[in-house]
Design an enzyme around this catalytic site. Structure first.
Site, PDB file in Angstrom:
ATOM      1  N   GLY A   1       0.320  -0.954   0.148  1.00 13.91           N
ATOM      2  CA  GLY A   1      -0.343  -0.168  -0.208  1.00 13.91           C
ATOM      3  C   GLY A   1       0.923   0.806  -0.176  1.00 13.91           C
ATOM      4  O   GLY A   1       0.378   2.054   0.635  1.00 13.91           O
TER       5      GLY A   1
ATOM      6  N   GLY B   1       2.036   2.457  -2.955  1.00 16.85           N
ATOM      7  CA  GLY B   1       2.009   2.836  -3.563  1.00 16.85           C
ATOM      8  C   GLY B   1       3.214   2.428  -4.712  1.00 16.85           C
ATOM      9  O   GLY B   1       2.649   3.846  -5.947  1.00 16.85           O
TER      10      GLY B   1
ATOM     11  N   SER C   1       2.550  -0.091  -6.689  1.00 12.01           N
ATOM     12  CA  SER C   1       2.003  -0.216  -8.320  1.00 12.01           C
ATOM     13  C   SER C   1       1.595   0.395  -8.361  1.00 12.01           C
ATOM     14  O   SER C   1       0.808   0.438  -9.963  1.00 12.01           O
ATOM     15  CB  SER C   1       1.323  -2.182  -7.364  1.00 12.01           C
ATOM     16  OG  SER C   1       2.224  -3.120  -7.331  1.00 12.01           O
TER      17      SER C   1
ATOM     18  N   GLU D   1       6.178  -6.835  -9.088  1.00 10.33           N
ATOM     19  CA  GLU D   1       5.545  -7.712  -8.067  1.00 10.33           C
ATOM     20  C   GLU D   1       5.887  -9.273  -9.088  1.00 10.33           C
ATOM     21  O   GLU D   1       5.348 -10.147  -8.162  1.00 10.33           O
ATOM     22  CB  GLU D   1       4.565  -7.270  -7.505  1.00 10.33           C
ATOM     23  CG  GLU D   1       5.135  -6.689  -6.682  1.00 10.33           C
ATOM     24  CD  GLU D   1       5.200  -6.429  -4.887  1.00 10.33           C
ATOM     25  OE1 GLU D   1       5.121  -8.229  -4.296  1.00 10.33           O
ATOM     26  OE2 GLU D   1       4.284  -5.933  -4.415  1.00 10.33           O
TER      27      GLU D   1
END
Lengths: 266, 273
Positions: B41, B43, B45, B164
């Site tokens: 979370g 940011g 991606s 990822e």
């Protein structure tokens, strides 16, 4: 679910594998269409002979086709019973109170079984010898004329091939969710019908949520690789008719003429 | 050196969850291998999706090889930047390996007769040429990700972003993908810019430079050798040290320097003697 033969492609080397998928689809449609009008012994025999030839040309073992028929045995049995009991006519062979089994009923039942089996086997031959993608592009090619009336044929074909590609994936996911829910105490095989129906909900919800997530991801992946519209793309696998297709069309024509002739005679 | 990607004063808010990036700037040089790390979370991606125009940002600008990202340049920019996503299954469009590599070529309207050679060349680069006719569900996760790489390579991009890409793989698949990346970098040298988004520090250490993002802010931006000496700061950001560095810390070695696992092993064995 995985031993379902209908709709499954099985790699092989028979002549039918080398035919253009369009030929095979048209052949199957013609065969099924004609079979609906079969009305006598000779026509059924003639149709069975044609099917047998196709079977041999796939070079697959008969066991594979038996497995294709097996899941629908109950359906066949059901129609047989219906035909036997409700055909009416004379002479009556035997009767249990109001229920009468007649000779026309028996003959009808037999015809229905033969017709059923022939149609299922023919479609099984089509899917066994043709990969889903080939079927999708064949459908696109065959439906091309519909583009004139603004039917988005290319989009539909792409959707079809993506849907087909995700079938094994979603099946695997269903299996996984089922196991996960079972390990949490869910049971799909006990309890009243309503209870069982309710147990399907915790199965479907994660499946749909997962499928939507996949769809979003796939849309991103497609866009990044330059997808804009299904129109105007070139094709990696181009369909082309060969000599074998001409032979196949010839064989179907011979079959059709023979069929019509036999139907007229009787 | 020219910039492959320049992000300047970027502002972006999630549709519902509030602001993520506020005045965010980062530039990535041509031929560089950059890792972007950060906790869940943070940011990272989202940043990748912004670069490829999959999300709209509010203010600021993103340039790819000098070209400003906007609706008119979207196609041109996407033809230079490829992306491998996290889930190996959700980016496999074709019914077979070859069909999947062909998908991008078909979009580019490459003539059919040129495709087989291009597909084979791309698959060879990731060591998957022998699998051309296989269906996706018969492949392992690592193999699928290598196919995803091949389908991007076939389009000859200048920048590849891996979001990822190894997170869902087993150790073996992960190694195979990383090995492939190293080979690609060796082959293309400065013609290929790699941006690897990850939360695996071993993986991040392969890069020339590591950018650490925390809640939409760029908090660290330096070579792995320098970065991994900052154990305390990284822990505060919710990030773990690579194994070799964590071990040095636990051994309470004075004046630690950056060492890979291999280097540490040699150093320790010498120490003993």
């Amino acid at each position: 679910m995985n031993n379902l033969v209908i709709g499954q492609f099985v790699p092989g080397s028979g002549i039918l594998y080398k035919l253009d998928p369009r030929t095979k689809i048209l052949m199957t449609i013609a065969y099924v269409f004609l079979l609906v009008f079969a009305n006598s012994w000779p026509t059924y025999l003639w149709s069975a002979a044609f099917l047998l030839m196709a079977l041999v040309l796939t070079k697959q073992g008969l066991g594979l086709y038996w497995r294709g028929i097996k899941p629908i045995l109950w359906l066949i049995l059901f129609t047989v019973v219906l035909q036997l009991l409700f055909s009416g006519g004379t002479p009556v062979l035997f009767a249990f109170g109001p229920v009468k089994v007649t000779l026309p009923g028996l003959i009808n039942a037999f015809y229905v079984v033969v017709r059923f089996v022939l149609i299922v086997l023919m479609s099984t031959i089509l899917t066994i010898t043709t990969p889903p993608t080939a079927i999708a592009s064949a459908i696109e090619s065959l439906l091309k004329p519909l583009k004139v009336v603004k039917v988005p044929v290319s989009e539909l074909a792409l959707m079809l091939s993506i849907a087909l590609r995700f079938v094994p994936l979603l099946m695997g996911e269903t299996d996984k969710i089922m196991k996960a829910q079972k390990s949490r105490g869910m049971s799909l095989s006990t309890g009243s019908l309503i209870k069982r129906a309710k147990a399907v909900v915790p199965l479907l919800v994660p499946l749909f949520v997962g499928a939507l997530q996949r769809a979003l991801d796939l849309a991103n992946a497609m866009e990044v690789r330059g997808f804009e519209s299904a129109e105007g793309r070139t094709r990696y696998r181009e369909l082309s008719y060969s000599k074998a297709d001409a032979w196949a069309f010839g064989a179907v024509l011979v079959f059709a003429f023979g069929f019509i002739a036999l139907n007229f005679v009787s | 050196m020219t910039d492959a990607i320049t992000i300047k004063n970027l502002t972006y808010s999630y549709p519902e969850q509030g602001q993520l990036f506020d005045n965010f700037s980062l530039s990535i040089q041509e031929g560089e291998w950059l890792s972007i790390v950060g906790h869940n979370g943070s940011g990272k991606s989202t940043l990748a999706k912004l670069i490829l125009g999959l999300l709209d940002f509010d203010e600021g600008e993103i340039r790819v090889f000098g070209q400003k990202l906007q609706l008119e340049t979207l196609a041109a920019i996407r033809s230079q930047v490829g992306m491998v996503f996290q889930n190996p299954d959700n980016q496999f469009v074709g019914a077979t390996v070859a069909d999947d590599v062909a998908f991008g070529l078909e979009n580019r309207q490459v003539p059919s007769e040129e495709m087989p050679a291009m597909i084979e060349a791309a698959l060879k680069q990731v060591g998957m040429a022998a699998y051309a006719d296989r269906e996706p569900h018969t492949l392992s996760g690592g193999q699928k990700q290598r196919v995803a790489l091949a389908s991007i390579l076939a389009l000859q991009p200048k920048v590849i972003i891996l979001d990822e890409a190894t997170a869902m793989l087993d150790p073996e698949g992960k190694q195979a993908v990383l090995q492939t990346l190293k080979q690609l970098k060796e082959r293309y040298q400065s013609k290929l810019t790699l941006i690897m988004i990850t939360h695996d520090m071993e993986e991040a250490a392969l890069a020339d430079r590591v950018a650490v993002i925390d809640d939409g802010r760029l908090v660290e931006n330096e070579a792995p050798r320098a970065l991994f000496l900052k154990g305390q700061e990284l822990a505060a950001l919710g990030l773990a040290l690579p194994f070799a560095m964590a071990l040095q810390k636990d051994l309470a070695i004075d004046q630690p320097v950056y060492r890979t696992k291999q280097e540490l092993a040699t150093w320790l064995s010498k120490l003993k003697a």
